[in-house]
Each structure stands twice: as C-alpha cells, then as structure tokens.
Design an enzyme around this catalytic site. Sequence first.
Site, PDB file in Angstrom:
ATOM      1  N   ASP A  30       0.818  -1.217   0.000  1.00  0.00           N
ATOM      2  CA  ASP A  30       0.000   0.000   0.000  1.00  0.00           C
ATOM      3  C   ASP A  30       0.855   1.271   0.000  1.00  0.00           C
ATOM      4  O   ASP A  30       0.395   2.345   0.343  1.00  0.00           O
ATOM      5  CB  ASP A  30      -0.955  -0.004   1.210  1.00  0.00           C
ATOM      6  N   HIS A  50      23.155   4.054 -20.852  1.00  0.00           N
ATOM      7  CA  HIS A  50      22.249   4.290 -19.730  1.00  0.00           C
ATOM      8  C   HIS A  50      22.653   3.461 -18.504  1.00  0.00           C
ATOM      9  O   HIS A  50      21.808   2.907 -17.808  1.00  0.00           O
ATOM     10  CB  HIS A  50      20.798   4.010 -20.137  1.00  0.00           C
ATOM     11  N   ASP A  97      26.420  11.823 -15.551  1.00  0.00           N
ATOM     12  CA  ASP A  97      25.271  12.434 -16.217  1.00  0.00           C
ATOM     13  C   ASP A  97      24.210  12.572 -15.136  1.00  0.00           C
ATOM     14  O   ASP A  97      23.597  11.587 -14.731  1.00  0.00           O
ATOM     15  CB  ASP A  97      24.805  11.536 -17.369  1.00  0.00           C
ATOM     16  N   ASP A 144      19.857  18.711 -17.156  1.00  0.00           N
ATOM     17  CA  ASP A 144      20.407  17.492 -17.762  1.00  0.00           C
ATOM     18  C   ASP A 144      21.845  17.821 -18.150  1.00  0.00           C
ATOM     19  O   ASP A 144      22.079  18.408 -19.201  1.00  0.00           O
ATOM     20  CB  ASP A 144      19.562  17.101 -18.982  1.00  0.00           C
ATOM     21  N   HIS A 183      24.464   8.234 -30.640  1.00  0.00           N
ATOM     22  CA  HIS A 183      23.200   8.895 -30.266  1.00  0.00           C
ATOM     23  C   HIS A 183      23.133  10.292 -30.875  1.00  0.00           C
ATOM     24  O   HIS A 183      24.094  10.784 -31.464  1.00  0.00           O
ATOM     25  CB  HIS A 183      23.029   8.937 -28.744  1.00  0.00           C
ATOM     26  N   HIS A 201      18.346  17.173 -27.524  1.00  0.00           N
ATOM     27  CA  HIS A 201      16.909  16.969 -27.333  1.00  0.00           C
ATOM     28  C   HIS A 201      16.375  18.191 -26.608  1.00  0.00           C
ATOM     29  O   HIS A 201      17.139  18.959 -26.025  1.00  0.00           O
ATOM     30  CB  HIS A 201      16.623  15.669 -26.555  1.00  0.00           C
ATOM     31  N   HIS A 238      13.461  14.650 -21.487  1.00  0.00           N
ATOM     32  CA  HIS A 238      13.322  14.640 -22.940  1.00  0.00           C
ATOM     33  C   HIS A 238      11.998  15.334 -23.204  1.00  0.00           C
ATOM     34  O   HIS A 238      10.948  14.700 -23.211  1.00  0.00           O
ATOM     35  CB  HIS A 238      13.354  13.208 -23.494  1.00  0.00           C
ATOM     36  N   GLU A 274      25.129  17.542 -26.518  1.00  0.00           N
ATOM     37  CA  GLU A 274      25.808  16.485 -25.780  1.00  0.00           C
ATOM     38  C   GLU A 274      26.482  15.432 -26.652  1.00  0.00           C
ATOM     39  O   GLU A 274      26.118  14.260 -26.615  1.00  0.00           O
ATOM     40  CB  GLU A 274      24.812  15.795 -24.832  1.00  0.00           C
ATOM     41  N   TYR A 292      32.372   6.797 -27.330  1.00  0.00           N
ATOM     42  CA  TYR A 292      32.267   5.605 -26.489  1.00  0.00           C
ATOM     43  C   TYR A 292      33.065   4.497 -27.156  1.00  0.00           C
ATOM     44  O   TYR A 292      32.647   3.979 -28.191  1.00  0.00           O
ATOM     45  CB  TYR A 292      30.796   5.218 -26.304  1.00  0.00           C
ATOM     46  N   ARG A 329      31.268  12.017 -22.479  1.00  0.00           N
ATOM     47  CA  ARG A 329      30.157  12.839 -22.975  1.00  0.00           C
ATOM     48  C   ARG A 329      30.261  14.173 -22.253  1.00  0.00           C
ATOM     49  O   ARG A 329      30.599  14.225 -21.069  1.00  0.00           O
ATOM     50  CB  ARG A 329      28.802  12.174 -22.710  1.00  0.00           C
ATOM     51  N   GLU A 370      27.791  17.458 -21.816  1.00  0.00           N
ATOM     52  CA  GLU A 370      26.410  17.868 -22.094  1.00  0.00           C
ATOM     53  C   GLU A 370      26.076  19.163 -21.385  1.00  0.00           C
ATOM     54  O   GLU A 370      26.205  19.264 -20.160  1.00  0.00           O
ATOM     55  CB  GLU A 370      25.435  16.780 -21.621  1.00  0.00           C
TER      56      GLU A 370
HETATM   57 MN   LIG Z   1      20.469  14.597 -22.246  1.00  0.00          MN
END
Ligand SMILES: [Mn+2]
Length: 453
Positions: free
Chosen positions: A53, A256, A273, A284, A363, A367, A374, A397, A401, A419, A421
């Site tokens: 609950d 990720h 990140d 971000d 990538h 964004h 996003h 960004e 890699y 990276r 960003e």
């Molecule tokens: Mn981002």
Amino acid sequence: MCDAPRCVLEARGMRPTPEERAALAARRARIMEAMGGGVMLLAAAPEQVRTADLTYPYRQDSDFDHATGFPEPGAVAVLSPGAAQPYVLFVRPRDPERAIWLGPRAGVEGAVDDYGADAAHPLDDLEKALPPLLAKAPEVFLHLAREDALAARLLAIVRRVHAGRPRAGSGPTAIRDAGEILHELRLRKAPDELGRMRAAIGIACDAHREAMRTARPGMAEHEIEALINYTFRRRGAAGPAYDSIVATGANATVLHYTANDCTLAPDQLLLIDAGAEHGGYCADVTRTFPTSARFTPAHRDLYQAVLAAQLSAIAAVRPGATLKAIHDLAIRVLVEAGLTLGLFQGDVDTVVAQEAYKRFYMHNTSHWLGRDVHDVGRYAIDGQPRPLEPGMVLTVEPGLYIPADAEGVPEAFRGTGIRIEDDVLVTETGHEVLSAAAPKQIEEIEQLRAQAR
Ligand SMILES: [Mn+2]
C-alpha cells in the site's frame, strides 16, 4: 515518519504565491487562446504503487502541472475558453481523518481560493458535473497517450455526452490531442519558466563541481551518486530528474548505465550524467573527468575531440538553426579529430557518408529540455527539421564511447566513455549556456581535481 505538525506545514507550503498564481492564470489564457474553442480536459498523474500500500514519491503530470500548478493526484482540470467559468477543477475533497497521516488536501475550497479555479467540485461528482460543461463543445482536447483509469473515465464521459448529441442538438464530434496545443507552448519557455530552469540547472552544476572536488580512486561510484543526490536535496531540489549515471572506465560506454556499483581506479575517466529537478523543471548535465588528478595523454586527446565538437555545436545554436544542422556539425568536428587520433580511417566525407562514426558516437546531439528531461514538442514540421526560436531550451551532448574490446584503435583509448552535455537556451541573438557553471575546460577540471585529496 516525521511528526504530523511539520508535515502539515510543508504540505501547506506548496500553495502557489500570488506571483505564481498570476503566471498560471496568464499561461491558461495563452492555452485557451490557442484552443480557439472547445473544451480541454486534463488529468492529474496517477499514483504509482511501489510495494503493497506504499506508492512512489508523487510526481504531477507535466501538462497538468503546467496548466494548473495543482500538486495532488485525483484531479481533473476543465478549460473552456469563452465560458462563464472558463477554469473548473475537480479535486479530492478535504478529509480530516486522512490529513492526520498524509497532511491536508487543498480540497474544493483550496482549488478556488489558492489555485484560482472559477469553480471546483469533488472528483466523485465528475460523471454528474462534467457533462453539462461539455454539452456545447464541438470538440474536446484530451491526452491521446494517457491510458490510466482517470483518462478512461474522462473518455467514457465524452462518449456519453456524444451519444446524447442527436437529442441535445449539440455536443462534441471530435477529439483532439491536448498536446497539440500544450506542447507547442511548453517548447518556448516564458521568463518564469526560465527562472525555474536556471535554478534546477544551477543546482546540477553545483553537484558536478562537488563531484569533481571529491571523487578519488578507491571510492565507489555510488558514493559519488550519493554526494550528487545529497547536493540536489540539500539545495531544495525535488531530487534527481533521472537516475544519475556515475560511470567509471568501460562502464561509461554503456549509455544508460545506472548500476553505479563499481570502484574508481586511478587513471580512468569518470562520466557523470546527473541533473536536478526543481520547481517542476529539469536539468540534464554531463561532465567527464579523470579519476586521478590529471588526464592521461590519451584521455586528454579523446576529451579534446569531444569538447571541440561540443563547442562547435553550441556556437551554431541560434534562431533559425536546426537540431539536424547542429548534430551534423558535431559529427564533422568529431570525425576530423577522430581521423587524426586513428579512430577512423579514410577522409571526413566518407566517414560521415558511411556513418562509420556511429561505431563510437551512436546517439543524437540534442533533445528538448523542460518539465520533462526529454521534453515535449515536435522536432520536425512536415518532415523538415524545425528552425530554432528564442525561448527554446535544448541539450548539446556529443560523446565518444570506445568499448574495452574495440579492435583497430589505440590500446590506450579502449574502455573509455566521454560525454559533455550542456543545457542551452536559444536567445534573440544566439544562445546562452545555462550550465556554464559546471567546468569543462581541461585546466578548470584539473584545478578542481587537485583539491580532491
Ligand atoms: Mn540529455
């Protein structure tokens, strides 16, 4: 559980200030102007069960919050431009028994007095009180993507009113996506929204500086994650806007990665990140820095390549530019540097045309950023990349890699993820980097790293 009186005070503290109420009213006026007619129905986000609950910390639906500022679940907003009561809220009523456990609700009274509704009803009256509000509407704006119980309830009511149309002689004949109106408005940030974004991003930059001052070999990634999330909360942010990525060495090649359970070794890179959420808006920000005091020569070369790509891409942000052009520029600069370093073979045009860079940069560069990490808003209009406009906020960004088992690249480059960003606002004349307070030049980073002992 903390003591009840304190919880009560904190819950009451969530009411909007007069300035915030005025900003919300102005925002609703813009939404209703864009609608032109019809009725918009917006539902609060459902609570999500975590165990038995107990629920996850509640996070209001971004569109609902944008239009209402109302922080509770179990609520519906009705916007009817031109009506005698253009803004009606359905909310959970006050409940003294429940308030002892969870703090007070705004209730029907608070919906009017504190949140500026022209009228308010208990949510249980939805089936009775909503149909008259829809009776004259030719079209209803709903969230087409929502599938939860409250969204289904709203759709059922619209269907019922529609079914009565032959006898009533009026009523909805069309359902349109509310996002068509709201997401275009959310894409261009108003000054009060930018104020909140600056706060969220400022807190994120603080956390990144704190991490650069603190991380050292022997510490676990989760210790750095804890420091970052502590900095967010200490500064009053709601918490991380997304699971913070703290990735050392080859972990940073997993885009990720959020396990954050490895130990920092010397002479590696650490990719972080992490962005705070504050006042309903997200930061971000990604920074990459050495686990030791200084970059190794190989890591320095790779880092400079990503930094050069990022700086070129940021320099291209201005009204009229497109995310595609910015992405293409980042790729070009990255490929040029990568050719010198032996990451790619051939010439720039061939590597770009054959997309050979995707082996190490897979990538997109940007964004939208706002209430959602996003964020909403179309990236293309009629198949064409849309031109940037003042007030839009985007990330820039680029990254590199290089997997631990990558063949045909210098040994010292392997098992490395980088990276960089930033969060960038499009201004009338160009751009403003909102996350500039997080260091990214090698000299600045090494200065902070020298303090980590
Ligand atoms: Mn981002």
